[in-house]
Design an enzyme around this catalytic site. Structure first.
Site, PDB file in Angstrom:
ATOM      1  N   SER A 203       0.853  -1.195   0.000  1.00 17.68           N
ATOM      2  CA  SER A 203       0.000   0.000   0.000  1.00 17.68           C
ATOM      3  C   SER A 203       0.886   1.242   0.000  1.00 17.68           C
ATOM      4  O   SER A 203       1.731   1.394   0.898  1.00 17.68           O
ATOM      5  CB  SER A 203      -0.878  -0.030   1.253  1.00 17.68           C
ATOM      6  OG  SER A 203      -1.683   1.121   1.308  1.00 17.68           O
ATOM      7  N   CYS A 329     -12.046   1.100  20.344  1.00 16.58           N
ATOM      8  CA  CYS A 329     -13.160   1.456  21.209  1.00 16.58           C
ATOM      9  C   CYS A 329     -14.441   0.910  20.602  1.00 16.58           C
ATOM     10  O   CYS A 329     -14.984   1.478  19.670  1.00 16.58           O
ATOM     11  CB  CYS A 329     -13.235   2.973  21.347  1.00 16.58           C
ATOM     12  SG  CYS A 329     -14.350   3.462  22.647  1.00 16.58           S
TER      13      CYS A 329
END
Ligand code: PLP
Length: 400
Positions: A203, A329
């Site tokens: 990438s 989270c």
């Protein structure tokens, strides 16, 4: 807010190299032709794509530029390789990967599981090193694909790709081998021929090209069903008008990465080791989560016991320092990363684990600054920790 920026999150993304930027500019401005058009104006664009493809071929040490497909990112390369190769031959239904892959591989495997594939996820030890015996015994006549990352994004741990390729081919020579090399590109040498891989994805934005471009190597013996069906671009393997400026950019980034490799493996490593040693010496009960494992030169993952990683990151951010934690989270609870969980990092350190990832732009003065503030940050957070008794006991044991 601090008026300085110390960027130690290069495994998340990296700064665009000035030479990469400059090489792209003409193709964002005057050289805007569609490379598939017939007139001479377009030939300049198609020549630029050709030239970039040769540079990427050399970066992978592929034998032929026809083995290179330009993509939009690492996730696309991962998807294209895994899904493309399985779609081509549906006769075998068993696939293998590791427990510590990036979600761009792991979630494709979860998807394939729902399509009826039998999957094996190989364990790592407490340093993050792959269990090669488990991998070897998992391969059967029905194994269509093994997918193993070259270097882990959270820990930097390098997998012995050549050895793994030998294991795979000795067990089943028809099993395809895909390597997600997104975190290896630009940090360690890549040579698809000596590594013996069938497919490999990189990438651009992880090695100083912009976001929005990647490359997939597919050897001439491996045929993929395209993910994006349409025009004839990329020899029918990925439809869509070529992103000429970004393709030129990743070509330049590949050249620059090869030129920079020695610096990466000496200077960047020296700075990483200075940071790591400095923190381990100055902060009590900080641990190097990877132990003695072989790692890419730019990454360190340090567990600070009895502190919450997110709090460390917030304090560092206030001081102008960018780093990252493996926690995600999710639904209001802070889940430790699947990578550190697979390594069985002790519960006292797993929530306080921080990844620092350097680049060729990191300087000694950056590291000096980080080392001057980290002990105070950890001390401050620990003073608010509910684990005061445990911390006092640890200090007593260490005569601090
Ligand atoms: N694979 C690995 C190992 C990565 O670290 C990442 C990104 O962090 C990816 C794949 C996905 O790459 P991209 O963000 O270019 O889609």
């Amino acid at each position: 807010m601090a008026d300085r920026l110390i960027y130690l999150d290069n495994n998340a993304t990296s700064q665009v190299d000035e030479k990469v930027f400059e090489s792209m500019l003409p193709y964002l401005k005057e050289e805007y032709a569609n490379p598939s058009s017939m007139y001479g104006f377009a030939k300049r664009s198609s020549d630029a794509v050709k030239e970039a493809r040769v540079k990427v071929r050399d970066f992978f040490n592929a034998s032929n530029e026809k083995e290179i497909i330009f993509t939009s990112c690492g996730s696309e390369g991962d998807n294209m390789a895994i899904r493309g190769v399985l779609d081509m031959d549906k006769s075998k239904r068993h696939i293998i990967t590791t427990k510590v892959e990036h979600p761009a591989v792991l979630n494709v495997y979860k998807y394939l599981e729902k399509q009826g594939y039998k999957t094996d996820y190989i364990n790592v030890n407490s340093n993050g090193e792959l269990d090669l015996e488990q991998l070897s015994s998992a391969i059967t006549d029905d194994t269509a694909l093994v997918s193993v990352m070259y270097a882990n994004n959270e820990t930097g741990v390098i997998n012995p790709i050549q050895k793994i390729s030998e294991i795979i081919k000795s067990k089943n020579k028809n099993t395809k081998f895909f390597v997600d090399a997104v975190q290896a590109a630009g940090k360690i040498p890549i040579d698809v021929q000596s590594l013996g891989v069938d497919m490999m994805a990189v990438s651009g934005h992880k090695f100083h090209a912009p976001k929005g471009v990647g490359a997939l190597y597919v050897n001439s013996k491996t045929i993929l069903t395209p993910l994006i069906i349409g025009g004839h671009q990329e020899r029918g393997k990925r439809a869509g008008t070529e992103n000429v400026p970004y393709i030129v950019g990743i070509g330049t980034a590949c050249e620059r990465a090869t030129d920079n490799l020695k610096y990466e493996m000496t200077e960047v490593k020296r700075l990483r080791d200075k940071l790591e040693d400095g923190i381990l010496k100055s902060v009590f009960n900080a641990r190097l989560n990877t132990g003695v494992a072989n790692r890419v030169p730019n990454t360190t993952n340090i567990g600070f016991e009895y502190v919450e990683g997110e709090l460390i990151l917030l304090h560092l951010s206030d001081l102008g320092i960018c780093a990252s934690s493996g926690s995600a989270c999710t639904s209001g609870s802070l889940e430790p990363s699947h990578v550190l969980r697979a390594m069985n990092v002790p519960f006292t350190a797993i929530h306080g684990s921080i990844r620092f990832s350097l680049s060729k732009y990191t300087t000694d003065s950056d590291i000096d600054y980080v080392l001057s503030v980290v002990p105070g940050v950890i001390e401050k957070i620990r003073n608010l920790s509910p684990y005061q008794e445990e911390l006092a006991e640890l200090k007593r044991r260490k005569n601090l």
